[in-house]
Design an enzyme around this catalytic site. Structure first.
Site, PDB file in Angstrom:
ATOM      1  CE  LYS A   1      -4.227  -1.959   1.378  1.00 57.82           C
ATOM      2  NZ  LYS A   1      -5.454  -1.602   2.728  1.00 57.82           N
TER       3      LYS A   1
ATOM      4  CE  LYS B   1      -8.527 -10.035  -2.604  1.00 64.25           C
ATOM      5  NZ  LYS B   1      -8.306  -9.622  -0.986  1.00 64.25           N
TER       6      LYS B   1
ATOM      7  CE  LYS C   1     -13.922  -2.406  -2.236  1.00 66.96           C
ATOM      8  NZ  LYS C   1     -14.920  -3.736  -1.445  1.00 66.96           N
TER       9      LYS C   1
END
Ligand code: TRP
Length: 333
Positions: free
Chosen positions: A117, A199, A202
């Protein structure tokens, strides 16, 4: 009542950082629903985790309520389980602070999610992103959870939770139950329809890669028809056939059919037939969820009743653990 007491505690949470996807549903939420009878289930919307990445406030408000209604629509029942909103229960922030003081800089630095991240959000590597795992440890430990169903990407955080809990217990006696993380066997790992090595997410660059729980039927069908496959033109599960494997996983998860059964069913048929069948199966699986969602989201007062009731129960349970931990550490009343 006797039996109630013996039920193990399951805790899990999901971030309301956008819509709930087919991947969230087949990988996590559907299992949450199934565990409700066997366990004492406590579920949360981890909205405090969500602000470790910058959010647009109005959109965030909408996402939280939508996620709450969507997950209820999947079958989470607040008469059986607790389903609360993390930021409504102040013990989480308090416990996170205490646990921060029992978590090492080096441990947090090794978290692969933090590394990923911070690479992705290089302009906002904030302290919350770094201490995210101690907030998560608090979520779990506050409820003396026995079992924590999570996706594979959260395993490292669960291991850290156990390390922190053992460290704390080693200093002060048995304050926290040591939880067991597990990756549900029947939880499908759903990949992007456009890039089946990633994966389903969204935040997929290609909107066709991700099916949202509330997508209308024609949108779902369009996404499956455009799903990436291969030039082998044969429905079988095999290495290197990531797109087809993923569609088989989704079809199997929804219909309960095994890979063998699916291969037989589509023996001699092309990918077109197969994709249509997967699209139809998913549409039928999601139809009642979308209908239930529409009812729920139109009744804000009812939703509010549900989360207020759960927030209160969560506060009551978590306060016991927080008070105990605070006393052990040396705070006075
Ligand atoms: N970090 C988890 C995720 O992004 C969500 C989460 C927050 C969680 N607290 C938790 C999961 C406690 C399990 C237990 O998926």
């Amino acid at each position: 009542m006797e039996n109630e007491q013996k039920k193990q505690v399951v805790f899990s949470a999901i971030q309301p950082s956008g819509t709930i996807t087919l991947g969230n549903y087949l990988g996590a939420v559907r299992n949450w629903v199934r565990m409700q009878d066997e366990y004492n289930c406590i579920y949360a919307l981890a909205d405090m985790h969500t602000i470790t990445v910058r959010q647009e406030p109005a959109q965030m408000r909408k996402n939280i309520l939508d996620a709450y209604a969507s997950i209820m629509a999947c079958g989470i029942d607040v008469e059986k389980s607790i389903f609360f909103i993390q930021s409504h229960v102040h013990t989480h922030a308090e416990m996170a602070w205490i646990l921060n003081c029992y978590t090492q800089f080096g441990e947090l630095s090794r978290m692969t999610q933090f590394k990923d991240k911070s690479a992705k959000h290089a302009d906002n590597i904030n302290a919350g992103l770094f201490t995210y795992p101690s907030l998560m440890a608090g979520d779990i430990l506050l409820y003396q959870a026995d079992k924590v169903p999570v996706g594979a990407d959260q395993k490292q955080h669960i291991e850290l939770t156990c390390d922190i809990a053992k460290r704390f217990n080693g200093l002060y006696g048995n304050v926290f139950k040591i939880p067991e993380g597990f990756i549900p066997k029947n939880g499908a790992r759903v990949m992007s329809l456009q890039n089946p090595l990633n994966k389903m997410s969204k935040s997929d660059e290609n909107a066709n890669g991700c099916v949202h729980l509330l997508d209308p039927p024609e949108v779902i069908m369009k996404k499956f028809k455009r799903a990436v496959t291969d030039s082998d033109a044969c429905v079988r599960y095999a290495e290197g056939k990531d797109g087809v494997n993923n569609l088989m996983t989704i079809y199997g998860a929804v219909t309960g059919k095994t890979y063998d059964e699916i291969e037989k069913e589509f023996d001699g048929k092309g990918y077109g037939d197969f994709k249509t069948a997967v699209g139809e199966a998913v549409i039928e699986e999601l139809r009642p969820i979308r209908e239930r969602y529409e009812q729920l989201i139109a009744d804000k007062a009812y939703l509010e009743d549900c989360y207020h009731k759960s927030d209160e129960l969560a506060l009551r349970i978590s306060s016991r653990t927080l008070n105990k931990a605070m006393k052990k550490v040396g705070f006075i009343k």
